[in-house]
Design an enzyme around this catalytic site. Structure first.
Site, PDB file in Angstrom:
ATOM      1  N   HIS A 185       3.607  -6.836  14.282  1.00  0.00           N
ATOM      2  CA  HIS A 185       3.219  -7.995  13.458  1.00  0.00           C
ATOM      3  C   HIS A 185       2.099  -8.815  14.102  1.00  0.00           C
ATOM      4  CE1 HIS A 185       6.341  -7.331  10.580  1.00  0.00           C
ATOM      5  NE2 HIS A 185       7.323  -7.553  11.424  1.00  0.00           N
ATOM      6  N   ASP A 208       8.902   1.094  10.607  1.00  0.00           N
ATOM      7  CA  ASP A 208       9.692  -0.141  10.677  1.00  0.00           C
ATOM      8  C   ASP A 208       9.864  -0.695   9.252  1.00  0.00           C
ATOM      9  OD1 ASP A 208      10.322  -2.543  12.934  1.00  0.00           O
ATOM     10  OD2 ASP A 208       9.842  -3.284  10.913  1.00  0.00           O
ATOM     11  N   ASP A 258      15.022  -0.747  11.741  1.00  0.00           N
ATOM     12  CA  ASP A 258      15.608  -1.739  10.837  1.00  0.00           C
ATOM     13  C   ASP A 258      15.583  -1.286   9.378  1.00  0.00           C
ATOM     14  OD1 ASP A 258      12.877  -1.936  11.042  1.00  0.00           O
ATOM     15  OD2 ASP A 258      12.845  -4.051  11.602  1.00  0.00           O
TER      16      ASP A 258
HETATM   17 ZN   LIG Z   1      10.939  -4.796  11.556  1.00  0.00          ZN
END
Ligand SMILES: [Zn+2]
Length: 366
Positions: free
Chosen positions: A139, A176, A264
């Site tokens: 991110h 992800d 995740d």
């Molecule tokens: Zn994540």
């Protein structure tokens, strides 16, 4: 296959403090543990030891990335800000990204771990490598740390490959559950790096990761998003690989594949609403290894990102690493068969519609 493994105890000493998913005002609820805490990573590392698979891997010792290496990706202001907060002992990089004393040094060690993984693969010391680094990175943009990420480990490693090791074209495949917005933004105008992100539609960051975000300028065509609907299982992910990821990789012809690897997207993760099981991660890994065999001489590096189920991340990570090194442990995954019985594990028509939209972007790769 010879698989390298990057890990350091200090990765688990990065302090993300307490929280309750959001920061509630005043005394409204007992503070909880931050979702991005050491436990999932420690438990994956420990299952690797107990299962015996660590004995089949080649340890790669991480080193701190230098500031010069960070500056290939990040702005001087961002690097200085993270260092200042870390030296102060507490603070937030921007939003939801708390850090503590020493987090700057640990983040350097994470980025340097990714660099060393790429360096070992490019040198041929190992065929492929998994870097179990923390804090995560996908991110983080050039000038903002966000979503638990301080520095972009994968992007720093990719630029090292290109600028220090003579690698030309690099592809990233980010599985992800959240959009790999940082990696996308860093390479958005760069046709030498193909960025592909499969993620839950509009989860985090908000309004980020749409199919329409296809790159800009000379990089137009070299960013592909697959914003899968919540509830997508291994069927959808495998179809996305068959229709989008593999055709895109074959068209792009990378010399190295880097995978920001978060778990995740699993069926029991507290932060995502997807249904991938360890068999799903295993299947995606097999497909990437097949593409790497055809395109990059097998060179593939995974850098660890999210994954917040203490109970399930270890099984998913073990499955991926088993496939990477070709050594299979006797550790059974009790959740895998349970999840296979869930409804919706096969690809659904509304998921195929999204995948087909992303698949049309493959032709934009020149
Ligand atoms: Zn994540």
């Amino acid at each position: 296959m010879t698989t390298g493994f990057v890990f350091h105890e200090l990765y688990l000493w990065h302090n993300t403090w307490n929280w309750n998913q959001v920061f509630p005002p005043g005394l409204t609820i007992q503070p909880g543990t931050h979702a991005e805490n050491p436990e999932t990573k420690r438990r994956l590392r420990n299952l690797m030891e107990v299962s015996g698979i660590l004995d089949h891997l080649v340890p790669i010792k991480p080193r701190p990335a230098t500031v010069e290496e960070l500056l290939r990706v990040h702005t001087p202001g961002h690097v200085a800000k993270i260092r200042e907060i870390s030296d102060r002992g507490y603070g937030d990089a921007s939003v939801l990204t708390p850090l503590g004393a020493g987090s700057y040094e640990i983040a350097l060690l994470a980025a340097g771990g990714a660099i060393e993984a790429v360096a070992a693969v490019m040198a041929g010391t190992v065929d492929n490598a998994y870097a179990l680094v923390r804090p995560p990175g996908h991110h983080a943009t050039a000038d903002v740390g966000m979503g638990f990420c301080l520095f972009s480990n994968a992007a720093v490693a990719i630029r090292h490959a290109q600028q220090a090791l003579g690698v030309g074209r690099v592809a990233t495949v980010d599985w992800d559950v959240h959009h790999g917005n940082g990696t996308q933004s860093i390479f958005y105008d760069d046709p030498s790096v193909l960025t592909i992100s499969l993620h839950q539609d509009n989860l985090f960051p908000a309004a980020s990761g749409a199919v329409e975000e296809n790159g800009t300028g000379p990089g137009e065509g070299y960013n592909i998003n697959v914003p899968l609907p919540p509830g997508s299982g291994p069927g959808a992910y495998v179809e996305a690989f068959e229709k989008v990821v593999l055709p895109a990789l074959h068209r792009f012809r990378p010399e190295l594949i880097v995978v920001p690897s978060g778990f995740d997207g699993s069926g029991v993760d507290p932060m995502g609403r997807m249904m991938v099981n360890s068999s799903g991660y295993r299947a995606m890994t097999k497909m990437l290894l097949g593409a790497a065999k055809d395109l990059t001489g097998g060179r593939i590096v995974m850098t660890h990102e999210g994954g917040y189920s203490e109970m399930y991340v270890p099984y998913c990570g073990l499955a991926v690493i088993e496939e990477m090194c070709g050594h299979y442990t006797a550790i059974p995954d009790p959740w895998d068969r349970l999840m296979q019985q869930w409804g919706g594990m096969d690809v659904q028509p509304h998921q195929t519609a999204v995948i087909d939209r992303s698949a049309r972007l493959v032709q934009n790769i020149r």
